[in-house]
Each structure stands twice: as C-alpha cells, then as structure tokens.
Design a protein around this motif. Sequence first.
Motif, mmCIF file in Angstrom:
data_model
loop_
_atom_site.group_PDB
_atom_site.id
_atom_site.type_symbol
_atom_site.label_atom_id
_atom_site.label_comp_id
_atom_site.label_asym_id
_atom_site.label_seq_id
_atom_site.Cartn_x
_atom_site.Cartn_y
_atom_site.Cartn_z
ATOM 1 N N ARG A 127 -54.101 -7.395 0.209
ATOM 2 C CA ARG A 127 -52.826 -8.023 0.590
ATOM 3 C C ARG A 127 -52.579 -9.323 -0.170
ATOM 4 O O ARG A 127 -51.450 -9.778 -0.279
ATOM 5 N N LEU A 128 -53.630 -9.946 -0.669
ATOM 6 C CA LEU A 128 -53.498 -11.193 -1.423
ATOM 7 C C LEU A 128 -53.480 -10.942 -2.933
ATOM 8 O O LEU A 128 -53.729 -11.855 -3.713
ATOM 9 N N GLY A 129 -53.186 -9.715 -3.336
ATOM 10 C CA GLY A 129 -53.194 -9.349 -4.761
ATOM 11 C C GLY A 129 -52.363 -10.257 -5.634
ATOM 12 O O GLY A 129 -52.771 -10.618 -6.753
ATOM 13 N N SER A 130 -51.185 -10.664 -5.177
ATOM 14 C CA SER A 130 -50.323 -11.529 -6.003
ATOM 15 C C SER A 130 -50.971 -12.894 -6.237
ATOM 16 O O SER A 130 -50.779 -13.507 -7.292
ATOM 17 N N ILE A 131 -51.744 -13.373 -5.286
ATOM 18 C CA ILE A 131 -52.433 -14.658 -5.461
ATOM 19 C C ILE A 131 -53.553 -14.519 -6.482
ATOM 20 O O ILE A 131 -53.744 -15.379 -7.346
#
Length: 158
Positions: A127-131
């Motif tokens: 879920r934190l892939g963009s970070i």
Amino acid sequence: MLFNVYGEYIIRKALEKWKGGFPLGGKRICNLRYADDTVLVTTSMKDMKELLQRLEVESLELGLCINKSKTKLMIVDRSGNLLDTTNIPSVDIVEDYIYLGSQICNNGSCVPEIKRLIAMAKCAMIRLGSIWKNRGITFNTKSRLVRALIFPYIHVRN
C-alpha cells in the motif's frame, strides 16, 4: 457497558457450584473473557455441553439468548481422536479462529499466525508503493516508516 455487566452476571450464575474446567496452576479455568468475547474451556464434550446449557438457561432468564451462528467449537486434541460432537447441536466445529487479534489453532501450531502476520506486513508495504518509488523521500525517512509501520506487526505480537 450494560451488556458486559449482564454477561458477567450470566457467567457467574452459570458457574455457581460447577466443578468443571481445565486445571491450571492449582485452579480450574473454564472461561476467558474480554469485553463481549467469551471463550469456554472444558476437558470433555460432556462438560462443554453442560456449560453451554447452563449459560443458555441463565441467559434466557434475563431475556437473552446465545447467538448460535456466532458460536464456534474448537476441539484441541493432539492425539487426533475424533470426538462425538453430535450432542452439541447447531454449533460450528472449527480448526482455528481469531481471538483478540491472534489466530488460535486446534493443533497448537503458530505457523498460520506467523503467515498471517507476514501477509499483513506485506499488504502494508504494498500500500505504500508510491512512497517507496518516490525519489524525493530520503532512505532514512523510508527506513523510519518501515520501523514504525511494519515492525510492530512482527515484534508486538510475540
């Protein structure tokens, strides 16, 4: 809150003059309670049937009933003997269940719980892939995020 008071009263009344339960440290344990969750512990199917009947009688006296669709029965028996559960009608037999956030298995294994926690940590990371892909966020900040968001799943539950 009132429901918990009723629950406490029902359990106490049902356990009056009852000698069943599981021996642990010189005492007999027959239930675990947290808020509105109750786990009953007995050493035989006969005791379980009696305890359930006692709870049902005490509940009915107060105008409450046991929700059979939410009632589950788990038999912990490492010998693998199949016990006759037909004398406890309309109760689902399960091999594992989640109690207070932890997966409990009928064979005492913690492998399913470990796999579940790893899957939860993996989902949080995905879920934190963009970070993780953002080059404007420093490695130190990303590392601190992992320690704050992922490691509690692994360390706190030991």
